[in-house]
Enzyme design. Structure first.
Site, mmCIF file in Angstrom:
data_model
loop_
_atom_site.group_PDB
_atom_site.id
_atom_site.type_symbol
_atom_site.label_atom_id
_atom_site.label_comp_id
_atom_site.label_asym_id
_atom_site.label_seq_id
_atom_site.Cartn_x
_atom_site.Cartn_y
_atom_site.Cartn_z
ATOM 1 N N CYS A 1 6.538 0.285 -2.352
ATOM 2 C CA CYS A 1 6.749 1.395 -3.290
ATOM 3 C C CYS A 1 7.063 2.669 -2.536
ATOM 4 C CB CYS A 1 5.529 1.567 -4.178
ATOM 5 S SG CYS A 1 4.032 1.774 -3.256
ATOM 6 N N GLU B 1 -0.225 2.990 -10.082
ATOM 7 C CA GLU B 1 0.799 3.326 -9.095
ATOM 8 C C GLU B 1 1.980 2.422 -9.390
ATOM 9 O OE1 GLU B 1 3.219 3.094 -6.491
ATOM 10 O OE2 GLU B 1 1.739 2.192 -5.159
ATOM 11 N N ASN C 1 3.422 -7.266 -3.320
ATOM 12 C CA ASN C 1 3.790 -6.903 -1.944
ATOM 13 C C ASN C 1 2.595 -6.675 -1.021
ATOM 14 O OD1 ASN C 1 3.134 -4.497 -3.172
ATOM 15 N ND2 ASN C 1 4.860 -3.352 -2.352
#
Ligand code: G3H
Length: 498
Positions: free
Chosen positions: A300, A266, A171
């Protein structure tokens, strides 16, 4: 007008296939194989990248090790100078890189340009921050610890880790790559990049900007290929001294397999938006739409569950619906707000969550609509905890609303998640906001705004399955170093007199 792979970028392309970057050169893999990158909008092959071999990975690791030794001796100001140069080149070439982001990951055209500009800014800031924080060490004296006189002076400073392996997600294939590359390099490490398959071509263009800036050969490498062939091989490689990963569950698998190296991870979130009765309802609605639907929810830090007090729920749902109607749905080239999700399997997964909610009785505020990978924005009201979408991360433009009767209920739902990235709370009462923030088990809580990683120098971290360690420019530089001490032992105590 197609710009990718042309002009200064012509050398990164070998016929139809983009080359990989090793030892300061653009190369074709000896495998003779390539990996197709499917355009999420057309669902046809857009680009091809090299399917690198394990032997090629070994060579890259060897070169990275050699280059790092010399780089660690390169003055800090010089490292910073090269990073500033790369940042400028990156910004200069924002158009071709943004074009790749549009074609590979269906990022809306304007957002694609912003990603590249933000990346240039991030690299420049990293250079400056590195000069500030790495130019200083510590002096400790021994007589602060019982039983000691002042006969020992400890000089401590931050030194590089060695070879940093960076694995960014689809992304933000450019921005979340440079957020690892910049800190690694300024701290004196070398860097091996494994871009996501979708986003790899944008990443290769970005790497070429570092090449054009004149970094020493072998210091930065970029290998592309199939995860099944080189994924574990890279993360378990003995030459790797640090792994910085952003992505999904794969990160949990990596953390179990990686050796004794520092990890920065992450891995997503289920960011809750808690809205109290005294909140500014227009602000809440605007942030639900921005937070839940930007880049079609594929962030996210997207708002992934709305936990709203029953008494204001109808009003907020109505305001959100009024805004959703206005979102432009279509191809990224048209700068649509909602664009096709990255793969067909992602779209199928999102659809699975939607159908589960339907079977279990959620209220559909809009009709569910999908064409190929394109899913129209959908707000699901009256979602209950027995529905999968109450807990799972759709990574798409569908957002559940759970009506709550107390703040405690909202906090309980937030904390029952296995994720703990960010959350947000809307209220005009700062005292309540602080109490709720403290009670939410997430790495960050935003008060009166949607979750977000930036500005990029802010600390960024997830609790529980959302990650390991903290990012943000300063934290990433620190994470990519270790402390080295030299202790001077004096024959007799010495005290500096004023
Ligand atoms: O997808 C994960 C990113 O770290 C989110 O970044 O908050 O800037 O969209 P963002």
């Amino acid at each position: 007008m197609a710009l990718a792979g042309t002009g200064v970028f012509a050398e990164i392309l070998d016929g139809e296939v983009y080359r990989y970057y090793a030892d300061g050169e653009w190369r074709a893999s000896a495998s003779g194989k390539s990996v197709a990158i499917v355009n999420p909008t057309t669902r046809k092959t857009q680009y091809r990248v090299q399917a690198c071999t394990q032997e090629e990975v070994n060579k890259v690791m060897d070169a990275a090790k050699v280059a790092q030794k010399a780089w660690a001796r390169t003055p800090l100001w010089k490292r910073a100078e090269l990073l500033h140069k790369a940042a400028a080149i990156l910004k200069e070439h924002k158009a071709p890189i943004a074009e790749c982001l549009v074609k590979e990951i269906a990022k809306p055209a304007k957002d694609a340009v912003s990603e590249v500009v933000r990346s240039g800014d991030l690299v420049s800031y990293t250079a400056e921050e590195g000069v500030r924080i790495l130019g200083e060490g510590k002096l400790l004296v021994s007589d602060s610890f019982p039983g000691n006189e002042r006969n020992k002076y400890c000089l401590s400073s931050k030194i590089p880790l060695g070879v940093v392996l960076a694995i960014p997600p689809f992304n933000y294939p450019v921005n979340l790559a440079v957020s690892k590359i910049g800190p690694a390099l300024i701290a004196g490490n070398s860097l091996v990049l494994k871009p996501p398959t979708q986003g790899a071509v944008a990443a290769l263009h970005m790497v070429h900007c570092f090449h054009l800036a004149g970094f020493p050969k072998g210091l930065i490498s970029c290998v592309t290929g199939k995860g099944s062939e080189i994924g574990d091989f890279l993360t378990m490689h003995p030459g790797v001294n640090c792994i910085s990963f952003t992505g999904g569950d794969t990160g949990i698998a990596i953390s179990k397999k990686a050796g004794m190296v520092p990890l920065q991870m992450e891995l997503g979130g289920k960011d809750a938006c808690i809205a109290l009765e005294d909140a500014d309802l227009d602000l809440v609605a605007a942030n639900i739409v921005k937070g839940g639907f930007s880049y079609s929810g594929q962030r996210c830090t997207a708002v992934k569950v709305v936990l709203i007090m029953e008494s204001i729920a109808d009003a907020v749902v109505q305001k959100v619906n009024a805004k959703l109607v206005k979102l432009k749905v279509g191809p990224p080239e048209d700068d649509s707000d909602i664009t096709p999700v990255v793969t067909e399997s992602s779209a199928n997964f999102i659809e699975g969550l939607v159908m589960d909610a339907k079977e279990k009785g959620a209220t559909f505020c809009q009709e569910y609509r999908r064409e190929g990978n394109l899913i129209w924005p959908l707000l699901l009201d009256h979602v209950r905890p027995d529905m999968r979408i109450a807990w799972e991360e759709p990574f798409g433009p569908v957002l559940p609303v759970i009506r709550i009767n107390s703040v405690e209920e909202g906090i309980h739902h937030c904390n029952a998640s296995n994720f703990g990235l960010q959350g947000c709370v809307f209220t005009r009462d700062i005292n309540k906001a602080i109490l709720i923030s403290d009670a939410m088990e997430t790495g960050t809580v935003q008060i009166n705004s949607a979750p977000a990683r930036g500005p990029d120098h802010f600390p960024f971290q997830g609790l529980k399955d959302s990650g390991i360690g903290s990012q943000g420019i300063t934290n990433s530089i620190n994470m990519m170093t270790k402390v080295k001490s030299t202790v001077i032992n004096l024959p007799s105590p010495s005290y500096t007199m004023g």
